[in-house]
Design a protein around this motif. Structure first.
Motif, short mmCIF file in Angstrom:
data_model
loop_
_atom_site.label_atom_id
_atom_site.label_comp_id
_atom_site.label_asym_id
_atom_site.label_seq_id
_atom_site.Cartn_x
_atom_site.Cartn_y
_atom_site.Cartn_z
N ALA A 114 -5.74 -51.36 41.04
CA ALA A 114 -5.95 -51.33 39.59
C ALA A 114 -5.66 -52.70 38.98
O ALA A 114 -6.36 -53.14 38.06
CB ALA A 114 -5.06 -50.27 38.95
N ALA A 115 -4.64 -53.39 39.48
CA ALA A 115 -4.35 -54.75 39.00
C ALA A 115 -5.51 -55.68 39.33
O ALA A 115 -5.90 -56.53 38.52
CB ALA A 115 -3.06 -55.27 39.62
N VAL A 116 -6.07 -55.51 40.53
CA VAL A 116 -7.23 -56.32 40.90
C VAL A 116 -8.40 -56.00 39.98
O VAL A 116 -9.15 -56.89 39.56
CB VAL A 116 -7.61 -56.06 42.38
CG1 VAL A 116 -8.85 -56.86 42.76
CG2 VAL A 116 -6.45 -56.40 43.30
N SER A 117 -8.56 -54.72 39.63
CA SER A 117 -9.66 -54.32 38.75
C SER A 117 -9.51 -54.94 37.37
O SER A 117 -10.50 -55.39 36.77
CB SER A 117 -9.71 -52.79 38.63
OG SER A 117 -10.03 -52.19 39.87
N VAL A 118 -8.28 -54.96 36.84
CA VAL A 118 -8.05 -55.60 35.54
C VAL A 118 -8.40 -57.08 35.62
O VAL A 118 -9.04 -57.64 34.72
CB VAL A 118 -6.58 -55.40 35.09
CG1 VAL A 118 -6.28 -56.25 33.85
CG2 VAL A 118 -6.31 -53.94 34.79
N ASN A 119 -8.00 -57.72 36.73
CA ASN A 119 -8.32 -59.12 36.94
C ASN A 119 -9.83 -59.34 36.94
O ASN A 119 -10.36 -60.22 36.25
CB ASN A 119 -7.72 -59.57 38.28
CG ASN A 119 -8.01 -61.03 38.63
OD1 ASN A 119 -9.16 -61.41 38.83
ND2 ASN A 119 -6.97 -61.82 38.71
N LEU A 120 -10.55 -58.52 37.68
CA LEU A 120 -11.99 -58.65 37.78
C LEU A 120 -12.68 -58.38 36.44
O LEU A 120 -13.63 -59.07 36.06
CB LEU A 120 -12.54 -57.71 38.85
CG LEU A 120 -12.14 -58.02 40.30
CD1 LEU A 120 -12.55 -56.89 41.22
CD2 LEU A 120 -12.77 -59.32 40.77
N ALA A 146 -14.86 -54.30 39.06
CA ALA A 146 -13.63 -53.59 38.75
C ALA A 146 -13.73 -52.12 39.14
O ALA A 146 -12.79 -51.53 39.71
CB ALA A 146 -13.31 -53.72 37.26
N VAL A 147 -14.86 -51.49 38.83
CA VAL A 147 -15.06 -50.08 39.18
C VAL A 147 -15.02 -49.91 40.69
O VAL A 147 -14.39 -48.98 41.22
CB VAL A 147 -16.39 -49.56 38.61
CG1 VAL A 147 -16.71 -48.17 39.16
CG2 VAL A 147 -16.34 -49.52 37.09
N ALA A 148 -15.67 -50.81 41.41
CA ALA A 148 -15.71 -50.70 42.86
C ALA A 148 -14.34 -50.94 43.49
O ALA A 148 -13.96 -50.28 44.46
CB ALA A 148 -16.72 -51.70 43.44
N ALA A 149 -13.57 -51.91 42.94
CA ALA A 149 -12.24 -52.19 43.49
C ALA A 149 -11.33 -50.98 43.40
O ALA A 149 -10.66 -50.59 44.36
CB ALA A 149 -11.62 -53.38 42.77
N THR A 150 -11.31 -50.34 42.21
CA THR A 150 -10.48 -49.15 42.04
C THR A 150 -11.07 -47.97 42.78
O THR A 150 -10.36 -47.20 43.45
CB THR A 150 -10.35 -48.81 40.55
OG1 THR A 150 -9.72 -49.90 39.87
CG2 THR A 150 -9.50 -47.56 40.35
N GLY A 151 -12.39 -47.78 42.69
CA GLY A 151 -13.03 -46.64 43.33
C GLY A 151 -12.86 -46.65 44.83
O GLY A 151 -12.58 -45.61 45.45
N ALA A 152 -13.02 -47.82 45.46
CA ALA A 152 -12.85 -47.89 46.91
C ALA A 152 -11.41 -47.61 47.31
O ALA A 152 -11.16 -46.99 48.35
CB ALA A 152 -13.29 -49.27 47.41
N GLY A 153 -10.45 -48.06 46.48
CA GLY A 153 -9.05 -47.74 46.76
C GLY A 153 -8.79 -46.25 46.70
O GLY A 153 -8.07 -45.69 47.54
N LEU A 154 -9.38 -45.57 45.72
CA LEU A 154 -9.25 -44.11 45.61
C LEU A 154 -9.90 -43.40 46.80
O LEU A 154 -9.35 -42.43 47.34
CB LEU A 154 -9.86 -43.62 44.30
CG LEU A 154 -9.10 -44.00 43.02
CD1 LEU A 154 -9.92 -43.65 41.78
CD2 LEU A 154 -7.74 -43.29 42.98
#
Length: 431
Positions: A51-57, A371-379
């Motif tokens: 999520a932090a990466v997603s905010v960054n992106l 951002a969506v992909a970073a969080t989505g892939a983590g989930l």
């Protein structure tokens, strides 16, 4: 008698911009090697760290159009220098964090704002001001520097994390950001008219127009006008998929995905670095092609080839570096951000003088997708224990982006041939 130099200052500006972009990319590379160390030390779920990466992106993208407008109003040097300071502060403060919200604040917000001010809208601003001839090629070179820098820095950062801990990597990033500031301040020129010359390949000295209204107002107005057009939405949708399938998914999750299959983090980071090396070739070649061929056809081909490669990726992971994985890395690397030069060219074609700011908004969609992909892939990884579904969805989306690109209509009367070279101009470069 002072000796005249025939090197156009546009090339010096491009070289300094290249260094700043490589540095910014290296700073953004760090989260990819921090996922497992932060999880091990603090026990935070991968989805939380992602999520932090997603905010960054996301901020990296949303900042871009406003940064482009700020560069028009306050100058490139000031904006880039402040951006580097934000990166240094954000990265340096992470060594003191104890909770996940501090990670989001430091690495997500501060570093996201800083690197976003040196995003691809910065490339569009520099090339739009300083180049007429070779514009596509220079766009490709600068883009390659930004994308490749992110990946080439990964092995160094991974070795720092393995040898000295993640805090050492964060401090190195902070120090590197500060080191770039003097170079930017001393050598990054604002406009060709400042040295009494036309842009490279241009015929006339063009005095910079003073922007009307505030930077935020100009950025929003550019979005409002562009959003009424069909090309904007086709470009934005395709670029959102581009971001999801590069920075968001591969850039963030390739290393942990390879680690899931028994590969060491350093080896996986080395493969991403190899992607970066081949990206340099692919993106520069894309810039050269953009000067000569219809950008719509190039985008369609790039997205279709990327989709096919991602659909094959889940079957290629192994504990060691197999030849099939190396083939994927080379092929995918050539296509990593080859989409940028034709997208910049199309924004300039459809939106004219506002092209750089509009591209900033198109790039914001790129980072929204990332951002969506970073969080989505983590989930997906947390819930299913594997990344396979994420790779398949990304491949299908890339094929969809190819279709969207081919739906763009060529604007009548817009040539795609490179402008004829201007006669060389003798000049003396003074600070």
């Amino acid at each position: 008698m002072k000796r005249s130099v025939r090197l156009h200052p546009a090339w010096i500006v491009a070289a300094v911009a290249f260094v700043a972009l490589v540095g910014a990319a290296g700073f953004r590379a760090t989260p990819a090697v921090l996922l497992h160390p932060l999880h091990a030390e603090f026990g935070w779920p991968l989805a939380t760290i992602s999520a932090a990466v997603s905010v960054n992106l996301l901020l990296y993208g949303l900042t871009a159009p406003f940064a482009a407008a700020l560069m028009d109003r306050f100058g490139i040097r000031r904006v880039v220098a402040v951006a580097l300071a934000l990166v240094a502060i954000g990265s340096g403060l992470t060594v003191f964090m104890t909770t996940s919200w501090q990670l989001i604040l430091c690495w997500g917000v501060l570093v996201g704002l800083g690197t976003g001010s040196m995003a691809l809208a910065f490339v569009a601003t520099v090339t739009g001001r300083w180049f007429v001839r070779r514009r596509g090629l220079v766009t490709g070179v600068l883009t390659a520097g930004g994308a490749a820098g992110q990946l080439v820095f990964l092995p160094l950062l991974a070795m720092l994390v393995d040898g000295y801990g993640w805090r050492a990597a964060a401090l190195v990033v902070a120090g590197a950001a500060l080191l770039v500031v003097p170079l930017v301040w001393l050598l990054l020129r604002e406009h060709p008219a400042d040295v009494g010359l036309p842009p490279y390949g241009g015929q006339e000295v063009v005095e910079p127009a003073q922007p009307a209204g505030g930077a935020a107002t100009r950025a929003v107005r550019a979005l409002t006008a562009a959003a009424r057009t069909r090309p904007f939405w086709l470009l934005a949708a395709g670029f959102a998929i581009c971001g999801a399938t590069t920075n968001g998914l591969v850039g963030t999750h390739f290393v942990p995905a390879a680690h899931d299959h028994g590969m060491s983090q350093t080896t996986a980071a080395g493969l991403l670095a190899l992607v970066g090396i081949f990206d340099i070739v692919g993106t520069i070649a894309s810039g050269w092609l953009t000067d000569r061929f219809d950008p719509r056809l190039l985008l369609g081909a790039y997205y279709a080839l990327r989709g096919g490669s991602l659909l094959l990726l889940p079957g290629l992971f192994a504990a060691t570096t197999e030849p099939s994985m190396l083939v994927f890395v080379i092929f995918y690397g050539l296509d990593w951000v080859a989409t940028v030069p034709p997208t910049v060219a199309l924004c300039r074609e459809y939106f004219g003088a506002s092209g750089a700011v509009v591209f900033g908004w198109v790039f914001a969609s790129h980072q929204f997708g990332a951002a969506v992909a970073a969080t989505g892939a983590g989930l997906v990884r947390d819930q299913l224990g594997t990344y396979h579904l994420a790779w398949y969805v990304a491949g299908a989306l890339s094929v969809g982006a190819a279709v969207l690109s081919l739906m763009l209509v060529r604007r009548r009367g817009t040539p795609f041939t490179e402008p004829a070279p201007a006669a060389p101009v003798a000049w003396s470069y003074r600070n």
